[in-house]
Design a protein around this motif. Sequence first.
Motif, PDB file in Angstrom:
ATOM      1  N   ALA A   5       0.837  -1.203   0.000  1.00  0.00           N
ATOM      2  CA  ALA A   5       0.000   0.000   0.000  1.00  0.00           C
ATOM      3  C   ALA A   5       0.869   1.248   0.000  1.00  0.00           C
ATOM      4  O   ALA A   5       1.834   1.366   0.743  1.00  0.00           O
ATOM      5  N   THR A   6       0.527   2.177  -0.830  1.00  0.00           N
ATOM      6  CA  THR A   6       1.252   3.435  -0.905  1.00  0.00           C
ATOM      7  C   THR A   6       0.288   4.523  -1.334  1.00  0.00           C
ATOM      8  O   THR A   6      -0.713   4.257  -2.003  1.00  0.00           O
ATOM      9  N   SER A   7       0.582   5.745  -0.948  1.00  0.00           N
ATOM     10  CA  SER A   7      -0.282   6.856  -1.314  1.00  0.00           C
ATOM     11  C   SER A   7       0.087   7.444  -2.661  1.00  0.00           C
ATOM     12  O   SER A   7      -0.628   8.297  -3.171  1.00  0.00           O
ATOM     13  N   SER A   8       1.189   7.036  -3.240  1.00  0.00           N
ATOM     14  CA  SER A   8       1.630   7.543  -4.536  1.00  0.00           C
ATOM     15  C   SER A   8       1.301   6.527  -5.623  1.00  0.00           C
ATOM     16  O   SER A   8       1.599   5.340  -5.484  1.00  0.00           O
ATOM     17  N   PRO A   9       0.683   6.983  -6.716  1.00  0.00           N
ATOM     18  CA  PRO A   9       0.343   6.046  -7.797  1.00  0.00           C
ATOM     19  C   PRO A   9       1.464   5.864  -8.807  1.00  0.00           C
ATOM     20  O   PRO A   9       1.213   5.373  -9.908  1.00  0.00           O
ATOM     21  N   LEU A  10       2.716   6.246  -8.468  1.00  0.00           N
ATOM     22  CA  LEU A  10       3.798   6.183  -9.439  1.00  0.00           C
ATOM     23  C   LEU A  10       4.040   4.752  -9.911  1.00  0.00           C
ATOM     24  O   LEU A  10       4.172   4.492 -11.117  1.00  0.00           O
ATOM     25  N   GLY A  11       4.087   3.811  -8.968  1.00  0.00           N
ATOM     26  CA  GLY A  11       4.304   2.417  -9.359  1.00  0.00           C
ATOM     27  C   GLY A  11       3.182   1.884 -10.226  1.00  0.00           C
ATOM     28  O   GLY A  11       3.414   1.158 -11.206  1.00  0.00           O
ATOM     29  N   SER A  12       1.947   2.257  -9.891  1.00  0.00           N
ATOM     30  CA  SER A  12       0.816   1.813 -10.695  1.00  0.00           C
ATOM     31  C   SER A  12       0.836   2.447 -12.078  1.00  0.00           C
ATOM     32  O   SER A  12       0.489   1.792 -13.084  1.00  0.00           O
ATOM     33  N   GLU A  13       1.251   3.693 -12.175  1.00  0.00           N
ATOM     34  CA  GLU A  13       1.325   4.332 -13.486  1.00  0.00           C
ATOM     35  C   GLU A  13       2.386   3.685 -14.363  1.00  0.00           C
ATOM     36  O   GLU A  13       2.183   3.500 -15.575  1.00  0.00           O
ATOM     37  N   ILE A  14       3.522   3.330 -13.760  1.00  0.00           N
ATOM     38  CA  ILE A  14       4.564   2.641 -14.533  1.00  0.00           C
ATOM     39  C   ILE A  14       4.051   1.283 -15.016  1.00  0.00           C
ATOM     40  O   ILE A  14       4.269   0.888 -16.169  1.00  0.00           O
ATOM     41  N   PHE A  15       3.356   0.574 -14.133  1.00  0.00           N
ATOM     42  CA  PHE A  15       2.792  -0.718 -14.512  1.00  0.00           C
ATOM     43  C   PHE A  15       1.788  -0.570 -15.653  1.00  0.00           C
ATOM     44  O   PHE A  15       1.775  -1.372 -16.604  1.00  0.00           O
ATOM     45  N   ALA A  16       0.950   0.469 -15.570  1.00  0.00           N
ATOM     46  CA  ALA A  16      -0.054   0.677 -16.621  1.00  0.00           C
ATOM     47  C   ALA A  16       0.603   1.030 -17.947  1.00  0.00           C
ATOM     48  O   ALA A  16       0.186   0.542 -19.010  1.00  0.00           O
ATOM     49  N   VAL A  18       3.686   0.211 -18.963  1.00  0.00           N
ATOM     50  CA  VAL A  18       4.341  -0.989 -19.494  1.00  0.00           C
ATOM     51  C   VAL A  18       3.300  -1.945 -20.080  1.00  0.00           C
ATOM     52  O   VAL A  18       3.518  -2.558 -21.143  1.00  0.00           O
ATOM     53  N   SER A  19       2.163  -2.058 -19.430  1.00  0.00           N
ATOM     54  CA  SER A  19       1.099  -2.932 -19.952  1.00  0.00           C
ATOM     55  C   SER A  19       0.569  -2.420 -21.281  1.00  0.00           C
ATOM     56  O   SER A  19       0.325  -3.210 -22.213  1.00  0.00           O
ATOM     57  N   LEU A  21       2.283  -0.709 -23.430  1.00  0.00           N
ATOM     58  CA  LEU A  21       3.335  -0.986 -24.410  1.00  0.00           C
ATOM     59  C   LEU A  21       3.287  -2.440 -24.864  1.00  0.00           C
ATOM     60  O   LEU A  21       3.412  -2.740 -26.062  1.00  0.00           O
ATOM     61  N   VAL A  22       3.077  -3.344 -23.934  1.00  0.00           N
ATOM     62  CA  VAL A  22       2.967  -4.770 -24.282  1.00  0.00           C
ATOM     63  C   VAL A  22       1.751  -5.024 -25.164  1.00  0.00           C
ATOM     64  O   VAL A  22       1.817  -5.788 -26.141  1.00  0.00           O
ATOM     65  N   ILE A  23       0.627  -4.377 -24.842  1.00  0.00           N
ATOM     66  CA  ILE A  23      -0.584  -4.529 -25.655  1.00  0.00           C
ATOM     67  C   ILE A  23      -0.339  -4.008 -27.066  1.00  0.00           C
ATOM     68  O   ILE A  23      -0.752  -4.640 -28.064  1.00  0.00           O
ATOM     69  N   SER A  24       0.357  -2.882 -27.200  1.00  0.00           N
ATOM     70  CA  SER A  24       0.633  -2.311 -28.524  1.00  0.00           C
ATOM     71  C   SER A  24       1.511  -3.245 -29.348  1.00  0.00           C
ATOM     72  O   SER A  24       1.272  -3.452 -30.551  1.00  0.00           O
ATOM     73  N   ILE A  25       2.516  -3.821 -28.718  1.00  0.00           N
ATOM     74  CA  ILE A  25       3.391  -4.757 -29.436  1.00  0.00           C
ATOM     75  C   ILE A  25       2.597  -5.998 -29.863  1.00  0.00           C
ATOM     76  O   ILE A  25       2.758  -6.502 -30.985  1.00  0.00           O
ATOM     77  N   GLY A  26       1.740  -6.482 -28.977  1.00  0.00           N
ATOM     78  CA  GLY A  26       0.909  -7.634 -29.337  1.00  0.00           C
ATOM     79  C   GLY A  26      -0.018  -7.345 -30.500  1.00  0.00           C
ATOM     80  O   GLY A  26      -0.206  -8.193 -31.389  1.00  0.00           O
ATOM     81  N   VAL A  27      -0.610  -6.142 -30.541  1.00  0.00           N
ATOM     82  CA  VAL A  27      -1.499  -5.772 -31.646  1.00  0.00           C
ATOM     83  C   VAL A  27      -0.714  -5.663 -32.948  1.00  0.00           C
ATOM     84  O   VAL A  27      -1.181  -6.097 -34.016  1.00  0.00           O
ATOM     85  N   LEU A  28       0.496  -5.118 -32.895  1.00  0.00           N
ATOM     86  CA  LEU A  28       1.332  -5.030 -34.097  1.00  0.00           C
ATOM     87  C   LEU A  28       1.692  -6.414 -34.630  1.00  0.00           C
ATOM     88  O   LEU A  28       1.676  -6.654 -35.842  1.00  0.00           O
ATOM     89  N   LEU A  29       2.017  -7.330 -33.735  1.00  0.00           N
ATOM     90  CA  LEU A  29       2.317  -8.697 -34.168  1.00  0.00           C
ATOM     91  C   LEU A  29       1.085  -9.368 -34.768  1.00  0.00           C
ATOM     92  O   LEU A  29       1.187 -10.133 -35.737  1.00  0.00           O
ATOM     93  N   LEU A  30      -0.074  -9.077 -34.198  1.00  0.00           N
ATOM     94  CA  LEU A  30      -1.311  -9.635 -34.751  1.00  0.00           C
ATOM     95  C   LEU A  30      -1.588  -9.080 -36.147  1.00  0.00           C
ATOM     96  O   LEU A  30      -1.989  -9.826 -37.058  1.00  0.00           O
TER      97      LEU A  30
END
Length: 687
Positions: A5-16, A18-19, A21-30
């Motif tokens: 638990a943290t009051s800063s959403p920085l880690g969640s924003e980085i996770f979002a 990166v996710s 970016l992964v979705i974009s790469i997957g769509v390009l491969l598709l």
Amino acid sequence: MEIIATSSPLGSEIFALVSLLVISIGVLLLLRHYLPLRSTPAYLTVPIFFALGLPASIILLVPIDLASNARNQDAGSRGIWLPKGVLLVSWRISYWLTFCLTWFILPILAEYSDAGYRDPKDRLLYSLRSNAKYQAIVLGAGIATMIYILVSYGVHVDSFKATLMALAYCWGLVLAIYLMGHGLVAIPRSLFRNASISGRLKRIQVNAVKVHDKMEDAIQNLEDLEAQVAELAKRKTGSATQYRDWIEELADESHLPESRPRTLSRRMSAPEVNVPHVITDRYLADLSRKLTRGRHSRARYLDEWDHVLHEATDVQAILDSAASKRIDIGQAAPDAPFMERLTIFTPYTRYLYKYWCLPYMRVFLGCFLSLASFCIVWSEIIKSINPYLSIIALTVVHHPTSEQGMIGFAGQVIAACWILYMCAAALTSLTEVKVWRGRALVKRNTHGESAAWYALQVSKLSVPLAFNFITFLALDIYERTVFYDFLGKLINLTDIGTWFNWLFPCFILVPVCAALFNLYGKVANCTGFGGVIDDDEEENESGYGTGSWREGRDLIERELQGHSSLGRLGQTSVDRRPQVPNNPNNRAAPTLSVPRAERAGSPAQASTTRASTAALHSGPKEPEDENFFEAFGHRVRNTLDTFQAPKLFDGVKRPKWMGGNDDSDAGGSGNDFTKWFGGSRDGRVRL
């Protein structure tokens, strides 16, 4: 695993990020897998990319929205969370871009790419005319809905926005419930069916007949169109002169029928080419459109036929490995990709994996997905009665009394998996229900209009399924989400919208029962469009002309042996095993093992061989007017014909008065024991 638990959403924003970016790469491969990116114009590639990427991001955005609002603002959150302002901007961008792509951009671009005209202005006008009827129906429904909302809710700023959102949601939910209900049954059932190796091979062989017929029809249709272009290119005078560049362009893109091998039946059945005396741009556009569709249809069925050959050879190799306990795939070509040249299994471990492990894995996965399908259907029905009995809600909400949030990271992952399975069930049905004007996804050769249409359906179904998922949860959970404030309040603005959102998902039982009890096949049989005659049909024992597995088996065998009726000869490897045409890694395909008694090169030979084999084992059939003594004599003769002489009589010669030959006729030299009793070579007994 839980996030601290943290009051800063920085880690969640980085996770979002990166996710995404992964979705974009997957769509390009598709896109790279289904579209020729170099030849596909950018006005199609970019909208299709967003039409696939935005729905995929919604699958990520819904769990984040649930965890972000089902938490204590002071104590933080157990999962990935984002501020409310960021979520609101994300929902606005995702929803309105998806809305515009679904209802305006992709329909116009799809018809634009399929127009057939050369001038961009003419192509745009054709696209607008083609979509005019569709847009008129949408506009009429929108006006009727807006009048109802204005009367019930009054004149308000949100009236226009509520009309658009409610209409899009209702139509998308109707289509999504039907397709998802069908897919929830079809996916586990296909896994159970493919668990049986022999049953899977028989279904492949039955499907081979249908694919082969459609492939021949597609090739014949394309050849007729190209013959029409060749005849048109011979016109040197008249109205054809002003379209000379257009006609020459069509002729250059066509492969004339004389350049491809054609069978005698296809040459004799070629229709006469009729070219109108007055050539117009509308006629040439229609011919160009038919040529483009014909080429893609031919490529589609050639790809399906090659896929059938690959599957048939692979499954037959698995069946043949039961005796040798080995599966050899041969050597990969030197220019094959690295993943194709990489082999992890030995022949014996490959046998264990494919013959034993994969069938049991399919059964286990089929049971697991059947349970998941039951949970979804149960949650759709029970949410209108008591949402606290929803099974999906119990799997997502793990901490109902926690100050750090009722939904943690594990619950978010499970929620994303639920939405993904619901979307997969709906989208899988799009490829199974063949009512979409011949549209199909072909590896590296998908038609631009087909790709835009499928992307349109993905963007159309994603938002209704995502909102339908959050209604599985408790009311006090999903009403606090930004998604509900953005979309749900406008859907529930009127009483009809509220009742539709709660009760219509119960109709998922209709497609589920229809797919579960094969209602489609029964209706087809009742209307005369039924399928294949049973294999035990006595009137047509060979099965030819009925689309049976025997006919498909012979078609596949002839193709692999290089005797195809289409002139597509198979290659032969060093070890003399036939190879699959257009095999990317050039590996030798295993030979299909067919019993010698039923091996045939034509339907007539197959029926003759099968009849002679039956006569060999059971003897000639008894005529209906045969009396008792004749039948008894025939049975005695058959018994004596098949009797083997004992070794005791080896070397004993038969006397001349019994019809023997001192030179060559020894008692044990032949297998016909009736010779001892004066029998002749045709089986008759001398008295």
